[in-house]
Write a protein that holds these residues in place. Structure first.
Motif, PDB file in Angstrom:
ATOM      1  N   SER A  30       0.838  -1.197   0.000  1.00  0.00           N
ATOM      2  CA  SER A  30       0.000   0.000   0.000  1.00  0.00           C
ATOM      3  C   SER A  30       0.875   1.249   0.000  1.00  0.00           C
ATOM      4  O   SER A  30       1.888   1.291   0.706  1.00  0.00           O
ATOM      5  N   PRO A  31       0.495   2.267  -0.781  1.00  0.00           N
ATOM      6  CA  PRO A  31       1.330   3.482  -0.804  1.00  0.00           C
ATOM      7  C   PRO A  31       1.341   4.209   0.538  1.00  0.00           C
ATOM      8  O   PRO A  31       2.187   5.074   0.762  1.00  0.00           O
ATOM      9  N   ILE A  76       6.490   0.709  -1.420  1.00  0.00           N
ATOM     10  CA  ILE A  76       7.793   0.684  -2.097  1.00  0.00           C
ATOM     11  C   ILE A  76       8.215   2.068  -2.581  1.00  0.00           C
ATOM     12  O   ILE A  76       9.250   2.209  -3.224  1.00  0.00           O
ATOM     13  N   TYR A  85       4.758   7.005  -4.667  1.00  0.00           N
ATOM     14  CA  TYR A  85       4.053   7.123  -5.940  1.00  0.00           C
ATOM     15  C   TYR A  85       2.955   6.070  -5.883  1.00  0.00           C
ATOM     16  O   TYR A  85       3.034   5.160  -5.052  1.00  0.00           O
TER      17      TYR A  85
HETATM   18  N1  ADE Z   1       0.134  -0.080  -4.243  1.00  0.00           N
HETATM   19  C1  ADE Z   1      -0.053   1.053  -4.949  1.00  0.00           C
HETATM   20  N2  ADE Z   1       0.990   1.874  -4.821  1.00  0.00           N
HETATM   21  C2  ADE Z   1       1.897   1.246  -4.012  1.00  0.00           C
HETATM   22  C3  ADE Z   1       3.163   1.596  -3.501  1.00  0.00           C
HETATM   23  N3  ADE Z   1       3.747   2.753  -3.780  1.00  0.00           N
HETATM   24  N4  ADE Z   1       3.781   0.716  -2.690  1.00  0.00           N
HETATM   25  C4  ADE Z   1       3.182  -0.444  -2.370  1.00  0.00           C
HETATM   26  N5  ADE Z   1       1.990  -0.823  -2.820  1.00  0.00           N
HETATM   27  C5  ADE Z   1       1.338   0.007  -3.638  1.00  0.00           C
END
Ligand code: ADE
Length: 233
Positions: free
Chosen positions: A88-89, A133, A136
């Motif tokens: 997840s972002p 990660i 973005y």
């Molecule tokens: N799902 C959408 N964006 C993500 C990110 N930046 N890092 C991890 N999961 C994601």
């Protein structure tokens, strides 16, 4: 103990993706790590196999339903103490330190988010650790999961043979890696720095550390902030 990754996703076809190739792929074939995928949709109840619904409170996009995802999670990880991650972002940033910690364990269960998100109650109720990660937004967690696994698998014992030992990788010591060169001695008028061909190993080590610190200071001063390194200047 074989490192085992279980991926919960609506797109199992995305796996193993690039991890079927190169060193990770050979290691997968040799059984040095294992990967399985779970299709979240298989846990949907209704005729249309619906997995998402509109967000409570209104707004754009769709939210992954908690009951379906919880069933999918319980089906894999009952009695299993692997960490459960949700890509997840808004998660904790993935770092080499976290990669090392995961590689030292028995594996991971990774939930790949899609749509606008996952119902918060399944994140809380199933103890999902959110991992990002980078700052973005991807259209789903799958490429993030592949990235995390790439970083983990390459440092599993035996995967890269001794190619890793004694190297000066980026982040290994909290610094970016020094520049690398190989033959020819002169390329388009640019020479390999003389110290690297001097045979003086102490001087080479000193040059590499100075270059690593210089690059880190100019490109990623945040990595140096508040940290103690074997700084030369
Ligand atoms: N799902 C959408 N964006 C993500 C990110 N930046 N890092 C991890 N999961 C994601």
């Amino acid at each position: 103990m074989t490192f085992r990754a279980t991926i919960l996703t609506l797109y199992p076809e995305m796996f193993p993706g690039h991890l079927a190739l190169s060193l990770a792929g050979k290691a997968l074939e040799r059984g040095q790590w294992a990967l399985d995928t779970v299709q979240i949709r298989d846990f949907a109840q209704d005729r249309h196999r619906t997995v998402d619904d509109t967000p409570a409170g209104g707004g754009a996009g769709m939210v992954l339903k908690p009951d379906i995802l919880a069933k999918a999670i319980d089906n894999v990880s009952d009695g299993d103490n692997r960490p459960r991650l949700l890509m997840s972002p808004r998660g904790n940033p993935l770092t080499q330190e976290k990669v090392r910690e995961l590689a030292a364990g028995g594996g991971v269960v990774i939930v790949c988010g899609r749509f606008e998100g996952v119902d918060q109650r399944v994140i809380d109720g199933r103890n999902l650790e959110e991992v990002s990660i980078g700052d973005y937004v991807l259209s789903g967690g799958e490429p993030a999961a592949l990235t995390l696994l790439d970083a983990v698998v390459r440092i599993l014992p035996g995967v890269m043979g001794n190619a890793l030992s004694g190297t000066h990788e980026s982040f290994e010591n909290g610094l970016l890696e020094h520049p690398q060169y190989t033959r020819p001695q002169v390329f388009e008028g640019r020479e390999i720095p003389a110290v690297l061909t001097s045979g003086n190993h102490a001087a080479i080590e000193k040059w590499r550390l100075e270059e690593a610190e210089r690059l880190t200071r100019t490109r990623r001063p945040d990595l140096l902030a508040g940290k103690t390194h074997p700084v030369t200047k």
